[in-house]
Design an enzyme around this catalytic site. Structure first.
Site, PDB file in Angstrom:
ATOM      1  N   ASN A 117     -32.452 107.341 140.178  1.00 18.17           N
ATOM      2  CA  ASN A 117     -33.350 107.579 141.115  1.00 18.17           C
ATOM      3  C   ASN A 117     -34.575 107.086 141.269  1.00 18.17           C
ATOM      4  OD1 ASN A 117     -34.435 108.952 139.131  1.00 18.17           O
ATOM      5  ND2 ASN A 117     -34.731 110.952 140.251  1.00 18.17           N
ATOM      6  N   VAL A 125     -29.055 112.800 140.375  1.00 20.88           N
ATOM      7  CA  VAL A 125     -28.087 113.421 139.630  1.00 20.88           C
ATOM      8  C   VAL A 125     -28.097 114.869 139.896  1.00 20.88           C
ATOM      9  CG1 VAL A 125     -27.404 111.970 137.805  1.00 20.88           C
ATOM     10  CG2 VAL A 125     -29.130 113.374 137.538  1.00 20.88           C
ATOM     11  N   LEU A 148     -27.072 109.348 131.100  1.00 24.26           N
ATOM     12  CA  LEU A 148     -28.290 108.991 130.548  1.00 24.26           C
ATOM     13  C   LEU A 148     -29.363 109.710 131.296  1.00 24.26           C
ATOM     14  CD1 LEU A 148     -26.363 106.834 129.327  1.00 24.26           C
ATOM     15  CD2 LEU A 148     -28.258 105.418 129.009  1.00 24.26           C
ATOM     16  N   LYS A 184     -33.914 120.714 135.503  1.00 27.39           N
ATOM     17  CA  LYS A 184     -33.079 120.618 136.629  1.00 27.39           C
ATOM     18  C   LYS A 184     -31.994 119.440 136.439  1.00 27.39           C
ATOM     19  CE  LYS A 184     -33.902 121.395 141.198  1.00 27.39           C
ATOM     20  NZ  LYS A 184     -34.742 121.400 142.211  1.00 27.39           N
ATOM     21  N   THR A 185     -32.697 118.347 135.996  1.00 27.38           N
ATOM     22  CA  THR A 185     -32.038 117.201 135.894  1.00 27.38           C
ATOM     23  C   THR A 185     -31.162 117.538 134.606  1.00 27.38           C
ATOM     24  OG1 THR A 185     -33.490 115.614 136.438  1.00 27.38           O
ATOM     25  CG2 THR A 185     -32.197 114.641 135.080  1.00 27.38           C
ATOM     26  N   TYR A 197     -37.581 119.592 127.947  1.00 23.93           N
ATOM     27  CA  TYR A 197     -36.781 118.560 127.384  1.00 23.93           C
ATOM     28  C   TYR A 197     -35.626 118.954 126.305  1.00 23.93           C
ATOM     29  CZ  TYR A 197     -35.384 113.639 125.631  1.00 23.93           C
ATOM     30  OH  TYR A 197     -34.797 112.643 125.429  1.00 23.93           O
ATOM     31  N   LYS A 253     -31.837 119.439 126.849  1.00 21.20           N
ATOM     32  CA  LYS A 253     -30.848 118.654 126.157  1.00 21.20           C
ATOM     33  C   LYS A 253     -29.780 119.719 125.609  1.00 21.20           C
ATOM     34  CE  LYS A 253     -31.586 114.340 126.941  1.00 21.20           C
ATOM     35  NZ  LYS A 253     -30.590 113.635 127.733  1.00 21.20           N
ATOM     36  N   TYR A 265     -17.268 122.707 129.211  1.00 20.98           N
ATOM     37  CA  TYR A 265     -16.391 121.807 129.828  1.00 20.98           C
ATOM     38  C   TYR A 265     -15.275 121.245 129.029  1.00 20.98           C
ATOM     39  CZ  TYR A 265     -18.288 122.075 134.692  1.00 20.98           C
ATOM     40  OH  TYR A 265     -18.591 122.543 135.956  1.00 20.98           O
ATOM     41  N   GLN A 295     -12.994 124.453 128.138  1.00 16.13           N
ATOM     42  CA  GLN A 295     -12.620 125.193 129.368  1.00 16.13           C
ATOM     43  C   GLN A 295     -11.568 124.418 130.248  1.00 16.13           C
ATOM     44  OE1 GLN A 295     -15.714 127.774 130.592  1.00 16.13           O
ATOM     45  NE2 GLN A 295     -14.713 127.864 132.569  1.00 16.13           N
TER      46      GLN A 295
HETATM   47  P1  NAD Z   1     -35.862 106.124 130.741  1.00 14.01           P
HETATM   48  O1  NAD Z   1     -37.044 107.087 131.157  1.00 14.01           O
HETATM   49  O2  NAD Z   1     -36.280 104.584 130.501  1.00 14.01           O
HETATM   50  O3  NAD Z   1     -34.671 106.137 131.455  1.00 14.01           O
HETATM   51  C1  NAD Z   1     -33.939 107.309 132.082  1.00 14.01           C
HETATM   52  C2  NAD Z   1     -33.474 106.966 133.410  1.00 14.01           C
HETATM   53  O4  NAD Z   1     -32.937 108.047 134.128  1.00 14.01           O
HETATM   54  C3  NAD Z   1     -34.342 106.158 134.412  1.00 14.01           C
HETATM   55  O5  NAD Z   1     -33.891 104.991 134.922  1.00 14.01           O
HETATM   56  C4  NAD Z   1     -34.725 107.104 135.587  1.00 14.01           C
HETATM   57  O6  NAD Z   1     -35.205 106.791 136.718  1.00 14.01           O
HETATM   58  C5  NAD Z   1     -33.489 108.076 135.244  1.00 14.01           C
HETATM   59  N1  NAD Z   1     -33.537 109.223 135.962  1.00 14.01           N
HETATM   60  C6  NAD Z   1     -34.159 110.312 135.523  1.00 14.01           C
HETATM   61  N2  NAD Z   1     -33.877 111.355 136.287  1.00 14.01           N
HETATM   62  C7  NAD Z   1     -33.176 111.185 137.043  1.00 14.01           C
HETATM   63  C8  NAD Z   1     -32.342 111.854 138.111  1.00 14.01           C
HETATM   64  N3  NAD Z   1     -32.767 113.283 138.386  1.00 14.01           N
HETATM   65  N4  NAD Z   1     -31.274 111.160 138.822  1.00 14.01           N
HETATM   66  C9  NAD Z   1     -31.053 110.052 138.633  1.00 14.01           C
HETATM   67  N5  NAD Z   1     -31.670 109.358 137.647  1.00 14.01           N
HETATM   68  C10 NAD Z   1     -32.908 109.717 137.054  1.00 14.01           C
HETATM   69  O7  NAD Z   1     -35.329 106.702 129.188  1.00 14.01           O
HETATM   70  P2  NAD Z   1     -34.514 106.137 127.994  1.00 14.01           P
HETATM   71  O8  NAD Z   1     -35.397 105.939 126.883  1.00 14.01           O
HETATM   72  O9  NAD Z   1     -33.769 104.920 128.682  1.00 14.01           O
HETATM   73  O10 NAD Z   1     -33.528 107.265 128.104  1.00 14.01           O
HETATM   74  C11 NAD Z   1     -32.243 107.286 128.354  1.00 14.01           C
HETATM   75  C12 NAD Z   1     -31.367 108.391 127.773  1.00 14.01           C
HETATM   76  O11 NAD Z   1     -31.459 108.442 126.272  1.00 14.01           O
HETATM   77  C13 NAD Z   1     -32.201 109.925 128.189  1.00 14.01           C
HETATM   78  O12 NAD Z   1     -31.165 110.665 128.366  1.00 14.01           O
HETATM   79  C14 NAD Z   1     -32.737 110.360 126.886  1.00 14.01           C
HETATM   80  O13 NAD Z   1     -33.103 111.623 126.820  1.00 14.01           O
HETATM   81  C15 NAD Z   1     -31.890 109.719 125.755  1.00 14.01           C
HETATM   82  N6  NAD Z   1     -32.587 109.543 124.651  1.00 14.01           N
HETATM   83  C16 NAD Z   1     -33.495 108.373 124.473  1.00 14.01           C
HETATM   84  C17 NAD Z   1     -34.308 108.264 123.185  1.00 14.01           C
HETATM   85  C18 NAD Z   1     -35.256 107.020 123.028  1.00 14.01           C
HETATM   86  O14 NAD Z   1     -36.030 107.090 122.197  1.00 14.01           O
HETATM   87  N7  NAD Z   1     -35.353 106.161 124.066  1.00 14.01           N
HETATM   88  C19 NAD Z   1     -34.051 108.976 122.422  1.00 14.01           C
HETATM   89  C20 NAD Z   1     -33.544 110.313 122.238  1.00 14.01           C
HETATM   90  C21 NAD Z   1     -32.530 110.583 123.479  1.00 14.01           C
HETATM   91  N1  UDP Z   2     -19.379 117.519 141.502  1.00 16.98           N
HETATM   92  C1  UDP Z   2     -19.508 116.048 141.758  1.00 16.98           C
HETATM   93  N2  UDP Z   2     -18.937 115.282 141.723  1.00 16.98           N
HETATM   94  C2  UDP Z   2     -17.460 115.612 141.709  1.00 16.98           C
HETATM   95  C3  UDP Z   2     -16.966 116.650 141.376  1.00 16.98           C
HETATM   96  C4  UDP Z   2     -17.776 117.755 141.306  1.00 16.98           C
HETATM   97  O1  UDP Z   2     -20.879 116.075 141.829  1.00 16.98           O
HETATM   98  O2  UDP Z   2     -16.684 114.461 141.948  1.00 16.98           O
HETATM   99  C5  UDP Z   2     -20.216 118.662 141.133  1.00 16.98           C
HETATM  100  C6  UDP Z   2     -19.852 119.888 142.065  1.00 16.98           C
HETATM  101  O3  UDP Z   2     -20.669 119.815 143.267  1.00 16.98           O
HETATM  102  C7  UDP Z   2     -20.248 121.033 141.249  1.00 16.98           C
HETATM  103  C8  UDP Z   2     -20.381 120.428 139.713  1.00 16.98           C
HETATM  104  O4  UDP Z   2     -20.118 119.081 139.878  1.00 16.98           O
HETATM  105  O5  UDP Z   2     -21.802 121.366 141.536  1.00 16.98           O
HETATM  106  C9  UDP Z   2     -19.240 121.364 139.001  1.00 16.98           C
HETATM  107  O6  UDP Z   2     -17.938 121.040 139.239  1.00 16.98           O
HETATM  108  P1  UDP Z   2     -16.893 121.933 139.070  1.00 16.98           P
HETATM  109  O7  UDP Z   2     -15.483 121.551 139.636  1.00 16.98           O
HETATM  110  O8  UDP Z   2     -16.791 122.218 137.315  1.00 16.98           O
HETATM  111  O9  UDP Z   2     -17.377 123.368 139.651  1.00 16.98           O
HETATM  112  P2  UDP Z   2     -17.380 123.977 141.064  1.00 16.98           P
HETATM  113  O10 UDP Z   2     -17.460 122.933 142.211  1.00 16.98           O
HETATM  114  O11 UDP Z   2     -15.901 124.579 140.945  1.00 16.98           O
HETATM  115  O12 UDP Z   2     -18.243 125.075 141.018  1.00 16.98           O
END
Ligand code: NAD
Ligand code: UDP
Ligand code: UDP
Length: 408
Positions: free
Chosen positions: A117, A142, A156, A174-175, A228, A232, A242, A245
């Protein structure tokens, strides 16, 4: 994989899966040729890399504009037989770690879809692949469901630096929760293998040192880092839910502090802050007295570990990090020395040494952190190959080139 003085290749050849690539090809993707134009003169500022690959940029000082040219040629990618070529989804693929993973997977000959995003990532990190027949980029959050047919998912997507993940804490949770749920739902439907990038933050401010995977952690569930850390933790819980189950094939990487080119220079993490401050001749900001410790791994080592984990059999969480531990004050001094060395080599030493100053330490800042990587060594035969100093030097060259070309 022991540490060596001169690194020519990254990647490994294990489990029947050869992932080695030439480091110069990778470099050419993040240090693409760049020029500065002033009046009639055009000067090249980025010397490394392959002239044919990646796009070029020319920064015009007179008009303060930057001109990008489209790629001359894509780097050659492996031609894999259908049975070996995978359709791979990388969520967060436009981020720092994601973009390096995408480079590797593309060079190895896979079909790669980036889902991002662009909250903290940027299209420029992977723009050198746009137009390639094996590559696709999708702007998507996501948190919303997503349909695609894939064989492997590297999940990621999640902001990773404290200022970014605290900017909108609820969105971060939420993410972590809904984003991971959706990607696991996708893995369940497509029977894709699912790898999540978890973090050393699941150990919180640890009472055990170094941290092993079977340590349950010490996390403040209501502090500023909780969105965070707890995000995680619950993402890992969902992942194993998952797996138990629904039989989803899962992999969990617990990543420790990682740095390297393409890290957002203003994301507030310590390595980018220190290097940018030292390069600009500004005071380097150590939070607290600097006695807290971290260990830093260079991004190419992490990518080796992620690819090995995805293609190996280990389903338990695996720490991926470098065991060389520094106090933050020692690290500031090391970065300052390396920046001075590179500036001298480039013929533009600063007139005076930059100062190291102290600022208030953030709430819940972990006091010590170092991975116990025996599991990665045993099950993936993985060990870091890069000395921290080698990585920092490479990153200093990268940031100084980006500064010269006007991109920072
Ligand atoms: P980053 O912020 O550079 O990359 C994260 C990416 O995710 C970005 O491109 C961002 O735009 C995208 N993103 C965030 N929220 C999103 C959403 N809701 N939907 C779609 N895309 C979304 O960070 P990074 O350092 O590259 O980290 C990548 C992964 O590795 C993360 O999951 C982070 O938790 C994990 N991680 C990184 C480190 C580190 O030191 N770099 C350490 C531990 C874990
Ligand atoms: N989901 C998705 N892409 C897929 C299949 C599922 O984004 O190809 C999403 C779906 O909308 C749901 C979540 O993943 O919110 C969990 O899916 P699951 O099938 O486990 O749960 P259910 O849909 O039965 O609640
Ligand atoms: N830090 C620092 N100066 C900075 C940025 C960070 O001293 O400009 C410290 C921070 O307090 C922490 C360590 O460096 O102890 C690592 O911080 P970072 O935000 O990179 O990652 P963390 O491991 O805390 O998630």
């Amino acid at each position: 994989m022991a540490k060596v003085d001169k690194i020519t290749h990254v990647g490994t050849n294990r489990f029947g899966f050869d992932s080695t690539v030439d480091i110069d090809v990778l470099r050419s993707l993040y240090l693409a040729p760049a020029y500065i134009k002033q009046g009639e003169q055009t000067k090249e500022v980025t010397g490394t890399g392959h002239k044919d690959y990646g796009s070029e940029s020319t920064y015009d000082k007179d008009t303060n504009s930057i001109q990008y040219t489209t790629v001359a040629k894509f780097p050659p990618v492996k031609l894999l037989p259908n049975a070996e070529r995978k359709r791979i989804l990388v969520t967060g693929g436009a981020g720092f770690v994601g973009s390096h993973l995408v480079d590797r997977l593309m060079l190895l000959g896979h079909e790669v879809t980036v889902l991002d995003n662009f909250f903290t990532g940027s299209r420029t990190t992977v723009s050198h692949w746009v137009g390639h027949p094996n590559f696709e980029m999708v702007r998507h959050d996501v948190v919303e469901p997503f349909l695609i047919e894939v064989d492997q998912i590297y999940h990621l997507a999640c902001p990773a630096s404290p200022p970014h993940y605290q900017y909108n804490a609820v969105k971060t949770i939420k993410t972590s929760f809904m984003g991971t749920l959706n990607m696991l739902g996708l893995a369940k439907r497509t029977k894709a293998r699912f790898l999540i990038t978890s973090t050393s933050e699941v150990y919180g401010d640890p009472e055990e040192h170094p941290q092993r995977e079977d340590y349950w952690g010490h996390v403040n569930c209501i502090g500023p880092r909780a969105c965070y850390d707890e995000g995680k933790r619950v993402a890992e819980t969902l992942t194993y839910g998952y797996a138990r189950q629904d039989g989803v094939d899962v992999r969990v990487a617990r990543i420790f502090n990682t740095f390297g080119p393409r890290m957002n220079p203003y994301d507030g993490r310590v390595v980018s802050n220190f290097i940018i401050q030292a390069l600009k001749g500004e005071d380097m900001t150590v939070y607290g007295d600097g006695s807290q410790t971290r260990s830093f791994q260079y991004v190419h080592d992490l990518i080796d570990g992620l690819i090995l984990l995805m293609n190996g059999d280990e389903t338990r969480p695996v720490n991926i990090g470098n065991g060389d531990e520094f106090t933050i004050l020692e690290f500031a001094e090391a970065v300052r020395d390396i920046v001075e060395k590179v500036q001298k080599e480039q013929g533009n030493p600063l007139a005076k040494r930059v100062n190291i100053i102290h600022k208030e330490i953030p709430t819940d800042d972990p006091q010590r952190r170092r991975p116990d990587t025996s599991r990665a060594k045993e099950v993936l035969q993985w060990q870091p190959q890069w000395h921290v100093r080698q990585g920092v030097e490479e990153m200093v060259r990268y940031y100084s080139a980006k500064m010269a070309e006007g991109a920072i």
